[in-house]
Design a protein around this motif. Sequence first.
Motif, mmCIF file in Angstrom:
data_model
loop_
_atom_site.group_PDB
_atom_site.id
_atom_site.type_symbol
_atom_site.label_atom_id
_atom_site.label_comp_id
_atom_site.label_asym_id
_atom_site.label_seq_id
_atom_site.Cartn_x
_atom_site.Cartn_y
_atom_site.Cartn_z
ATOM 1 N N LYS A 46 -61.808 -12.071 -35.382
ATOM 2 C CA LYS A 46 -62.511 -10.869 -35.843
ATOM 3 C C LYS A 46 -61.785 -10.222 -37.019
ATOM 4 N N GLY A 52 -65.348 -16.102 -37.492
ATOM 5 C CA GLY A 52 -65.627 -17.444 -36.993
ATOM 6 C C GLY A 52 -67.105 -17.785 -36.934
ATOM 7 N N ASN A 53 -67.955 -16.772 -37.077
ATOM 8 C CA ASN A 53 -69.393 -17.050 -37.115
ATOM 9 C C ASN A 53 -69.879 -17.471 -38.503
ATOM 10 N N CYS A 54 -69.015 -17.440 -39.496
ATOM 11 C CA CYS A 54 -69.395 -17.837 -40.869
ATOM 12 C C CYS A 54 -69.301 -19.352 -41.012
ATOM 13 N N THR A 55 -69.928 -20.055 -40.086
ATOM 14 C CA THR A 55 -69.793 -21.518 -40.066
ATOM 15 C C THR A 55 -70.422 -22.174 -41.292
ATOM 16 N N GLN A 90 -64.052 -26.323 -33.408
ATOM 17 C CA GLN A 90 -65.475 -26.100 -33.159
ATOM 18 C C GLN A 90 -66.278 -26.078 -34.461
ATOM 19 N N ILE A 91 -65.703 -25.484 -35.494
ATOM 20 C CA ILE A 91 -66.420 -25.347 -36.762
ATOM 21 C C ILE A 91 -66.460 -26.657 -37.533
ATOM 22 N N LYS A 118 -67.823 -14.692 -46.762
ATOM 23 C CA LYS A 118 -69.243 -14.754 -47.113
ATOM 24 C C LYS A 118 -69.477 -14.782 -48.626
ATOM 25 N N LYS A 138 -61.060 -22.706 -32.494
ATOM 26 C CA LYS A 138 -62.199 -22.309 -33.317
ATOM 27 C C LYS A 138 -62.351 -23.244 -34.521
ATOM 28 N N ASP A 164 -67.136 -11.027 -36.504
ATOM 29 C CA ASP A 164 -66.437 -12.263 -36.156
ATOM 30 C C ASP A 164 -66.514 -13.223 -37.340
#
Length: 311
Positions: free
Chosen positions: A42, A87-90, A138-139, A17, A135, A85
């Motif tokens: 994670k 992986g949510n920092c797309t 997906q990103i 981030k 993942k 997670d």
Amino acid sequence: MPNIVLKIDVDTFRGTKEGVPNLVRILKQHQAGATFLFSLGKDHTGWALRRAFRPGFFQKVSRTSVVEHYGIKTLMYGVLLPAPDIGNCTTEMRAVADAGFECGIHTWDHVVWHDNVRQRGKDWTCSQMQQAQKKFQQIFGRTPVTHGAAGWQMNEHAFAQLDQFGMQYASDGRAMLTDDGSLANPEAGPYRLKVGNEVKSCIQMPTTLPTLDELLGRTINGQELTSSTIAAHILDLTKNLRDHVFTLHAELEGQKLAPIFEELLTGWHKQGYRCISMADYFNVIKDKELPTYPLSWASLPGRSGELVALI
């Protein structure tokens, strides 16, 4: 022109981030290339506290101010706080690719991989790697082409999986270093890995320079390496021009240690280096006849435990 290959390991949620956008800005400012390798599952950084019982761990922690660089919150992930997670920092990850930088896989779960992979079997290893692969797709909407192992930890099944993925190049290990951080073997560089009787197709680009956390706070040749002297020490290691791979971390050079990284970028430019990505370096070496070396493990000055090493 000699090359410094910049390989950026992104280990944590905070590093993704905050550190990653800072590094993109710095690299753009210095017109430098780099490869960002992302952790995609994670953030269980708090689980790493179990390493406190390993030889050398406390020395590294005391030297590198882990709390200062990673933050209390990150060190509690998976212990007193839920593991976020990564992986949510797309948005942050896609912004790196949109800015023109190569992106690849570091790991699925950094702490789990680092602490377990050497002892694990095929099913566990491939599951971890396949989750990261899925993942990433997906990103970024495409298949990853490169990999850099978390903590330079791998096993024979992991190297086999890289070939099955069709990855042409990776940076999963280290070149051996002397106590001052110079190369024990001046000829160390890209090679083909032999595991058992099989030579892998994925070319390995070993890290050939010490990392900042391996040097910071140590006394070498009578001088303590501090934030004001460490860049000069590394630049002394690169004064004899040859290709190098330098590993940096979004949590360090992307945050508190950013001024040191900028000093290095300026110094390398003055020395006559190009700072490039792993992809750019692959294009330089892909048609060369490279040496073959067996899978080996060793420890390095300033780092606890063994890792994949070019001996």
